[in-house]
Design a protein around this motif. Sequence first.
Motif, PDB file in Angstrom:
ATOM      1  N   SER A  24       0.842  -1.190   0.000  1.00 26.35           N
ATOM      2  CA  SER A  24       0.000   0.000   0.000  1.00 26.35           C
ATOM      3  C   SER A  24       0.878   1.240   0.000  1.00 26.35           C
ATOM      4  CB  SER A  24      -0.899   0.016   1.213  1.00 26.35           C
ATOM      5  OG  SER A  24      -0.123  -0.031   2.382  1.00 26.35           O
ATOM      6  N   THR A  25       0.388   2.249  -0.722  1.00 30.77           N
ATOM      7  CA  THR A  25       1.125   3.509  -0.766  1.00 30.77           C
ATOM      8  C   THR A  25       0.283   4.583  -0.110  1.00 30.77           C
ATOM      9  OG1 THR A  25       0.122   4.116  -2.848  1.00 30.77           O
ATOM     10  CG2 THR A  25       2.137   2.829  -2.966  1.00 30.77           C
ATOM     11  N   GLN A  26       0.857   5.739   0.109  1.00 40.59           N
ATOM     12  CA  GLN A  26       0.109   6.853   0.688  1.00 40.59           C
ATOM     13  C   GLN A  26      -1.075   7.236  -0.199  1.00 40.59           C
ATOM     14  OE1 GLN A  26       0.832   6.811   3.976  1.00 40.59           O
ATOM     15  NE2 GLN A  26      -0.056   8.837   3.795  1.00 40.59           N
ATOM     16  N   ASN A  27      -0.914   7.041  -1.514  1.00 44.21           N
ATOM     17  CA  ASN A  27      -1.938   7.511  -2.445  1.00 44.21           C
ATOM     18  C   ASN A  27      -3.279   6.820  -2.267  1.00 44.21           C
ATOM     19  OD1 ASN A  27       0.000   9.091  -3.493  1.00 44.21           O
ATOM     20  ND2 ASN A  27       0.497   7.711  -5.207  1.00 44.21           N
ATOM     21  N   ASP A  28      -3.218   5.550  -1.842  1.00 45.57           N
ATOM     22  CA  ASP A  28      -4.490   4.839  -1.780  1.00 45.57           C
ATOM     23  C   ASP A  28      -5.113   4.875  -0.380  1.00 45.57           C
ATOM     24  OD1 ASP A  28      -3.018   3.071  -0.363  1.00 45.57           O
ATOM     25  OD2 ASP A  28      -3.502   1.320  -1.584  1.00 45.57           O
ATOM     26  N   VAL A  29      -4.649   5.789   0.467  1.00 50.76           N
ATOM     27  CA  VAL A  29      -5.266   5.940   1.782  1.00 50.76           C
ATOM     28  C   VAL A  29      -6.539   6.768   1.639  1.00 50.76           C
ATOM     29  CG1 VAL A  29      -5.046   6.969   4.059  1.00 50.76           C
ATOM     30  CG2 VAL A  29      -3.119   5.730   3.071  1.00 50.76           C
ATOM     31  N   ILE A  30      -7.660   6.188   2.061  1.00 52.22           N
ATOM     32  CA  ILE A  30      -8.936   6.903   1.929  1.00 52.22           C
ATOM     33  C   ILE A  30      -9.305   7.600   3.226  1.00 52.22           C
ATOM     34  CG2 ILE A  30     -11.412   6.542   1.644  1.00 52.22           C
ATOM     35  CD1 ILE A  30     -10.801   4.714  -0.628  1.00 52.22           C
ATOM     36  N   LEU A  31      -9.123   6.885   4.331  1.00 45.45           N
ATOM     37  CA  LEU A  31      -9.425   7.472   5.640  1.00 45.45           C
ATOM     38  C   LEU A  31      -8.236   7.250   6.544  1.00 45.45           C
ATOM     39  CD1 LEU A  31     -13.055   6.150   6.215  1.00 45.45           C
ATOM     40  CD2 LEU A  31     -12.393   8.560   6.122  1.00 45.45           C
ATOM     41  N   GLN A  32      -7.945   8.289   7.312  1.00 41.97           N
ATOM     42  CA  GLN A  32      -6.837   8.132   8.233  1.00 41.97           C
ATOM     43  C   GLN A  32      -7.185   8.839   9.543  1.00 41.97           C
ATOM     44  OE1 GLN A  32      -2.979   9.857   7.146  1.00 41.97           O
ATOM     45  NE2 GLN A  32      -2.088   7.886   7.746  1.00 41.97           N
ATOM     46  N   ALA A  33      -7.235   8.066  10.622  1.00 40.45           N
ATOM     47  CA  ALA A  33      -7.482   8.630  11.950  1.00 40.45           C
ATOM     48  C   ALA A  33      -6.200   8.531  12.750  1.00 40.45           C
ATOM     49  CB  ALA A  33      -8.602   7.861  12.639  1.00 40.45           C
ATOM     50  N   ARG A  34      -5.887   9.622  13.455  1.00 42.52           N
ATOM     51  CA  ARG A  34      -4.666   9.640  14.263  1.00 42.52           C
ATOM     52  C   ARG A  34      -4.973  10.125  15.677  1.00 42.52           C
ATOM     53  NH1 ARG A  34      -2.929   6.594  11.898  1.00 42.52           N
ATOM     54  NH2 ARG A  34      -1.371   6.486  10.272  1.00 42.52           N
TER      55      ARG A  34
END
Lengths: 260, 251
Positions: free
Chosen positions: B4-14
């Motif tokens: 997986s690359t950063q480009n295909d991140v749809i949702l990101q919770a931190r």
Amino acid sequence: MTAQRERLVRGAVVMAIIAALAIVISLAPGEIRWALAWERRDLFLTGLGLTVVISSGAVGIGLILGVIAALFRVSRSVALDQIGRTYVEVVRGTPFLVQLYLWYWCIAQALQLHGLFGPREAAIVGAIGLGVFGGAYIAEVVRGAIESIDRGQWEAARSLGLSHAQALRHVVLPQCARRLLPPLTGEAVSIVKESSLLSIIGVAEITYHAKNLQAREYETWAAFICLAALYLVVTLPLTLLTRRMERRLAGEEALPVARL
Amino acid sequence: MSVSTQNDVILQARGLAKRWGDVVALDGVDLTVHKGEVITVIGPSGGGKSTLLRCLNGLEVPDAGSVRVGGAPLRVGAPDIDALRRRVGMVFQAFHLFPHISVLDNLTLAPTVVCTEDRATATRHARELLDRVGLADKASARPGELSGGQQQRVAIARALAMRPDALLFDEPTSALDPETVGEVLGVIREIAADGTTMVIVTHEISFAADVSSRTVFMEHGRIIAEGATQPLLRTPTSDRLRAFLARMPTM
């Protein structure tokens, strides 16, 4: 209890109450001169017409102000909410009689309208005052309806990307409309009744003519009994209409009151 | 999950944190959802699963932490919040269909109101979606005339009508009669098979096992265990996950 029996009981009770009232009226000191009221029937009917016209105008003003104030109160702006809240609290916290004095004596005078004042202008000021008064109550009715809509409806609309205003316009308000009709008719009835106070600023609506009859002929009983009856001619159909709408809504949404 | 690359991140919770008074709902939760992933979130009630899901599309505002939708920060009250929410669909436990309009209008309302589509396109798409969830014949019905399972299938179609990048399911079968659970799970399976990105909060462990590529186990507002679904559920390494699974009726 069968529906037929229920109607019978209700009819009998109403007849008994009317009979009791007739007995009370028969105890009046001296003879009631109904003819004096009958002679003035044209005045009374003109007055009733003015009552209806003024009340209709006031209901219109009240609806506009009430809906705007309710939208302010559910908006996401604290400032708008506070404007709506202040309007509602000030109007509901003071007697309509006092508001009417303020409109007629203070505000109209401040605007230097008094020199121009005739009965027509008094009626317009009265209708505006009545509309502003009714609007505060209508605002609470509308706000109550908006807040009665399940929170999930808002969440569903917002999660689909609708803005607050779009959710209100397309999802929440259409669902309120049906629920609003009965209580709004109730507010219209209130406005018709409160319009009797306009007689004190010289508006020649129906209470004004009844008071004239009493003052000139000292015929209190005929004047005010006829007055009450004529108000009922306007308010009863509205009340019955409200009850029918409520029953229809209840039929769709809930069970009727169980008399257990 | 494969490469997986950063480009295909749809949702990101931190670092999501949320308290309700003394109750800790979320206590430092990180979650990254990649395109095409199906993630199930399991765990005991009150463990923070629903709160996490609701934070992902801004229905809840976290006390701390951040959510990004396709790289853009999701901030409630920001001008772009509506545009970001459109990209993340939500299916609720209690359906929340709009009761005053027809099933078809439930699907076309959002696309036409927010002007992503003209009415003809929206209607055509809505009919396709109703067909896909097996309710083409109910287009003109009112939601109140449908069974719970049918309502939930309409709700799924309604969320898909906005062509979202990801779908969130908040216990989609918990309010259903047992006999209608299967039809809803079947629809979710089919959509998952089409490659739709999803996060599903569920108590249906066997469903989680066969629908999702990755599973997250939450308890007391934290992610206790996560990983590829099959190994995680077959041979749980976490004692608490093992204890949780042992209490579940199926599996």
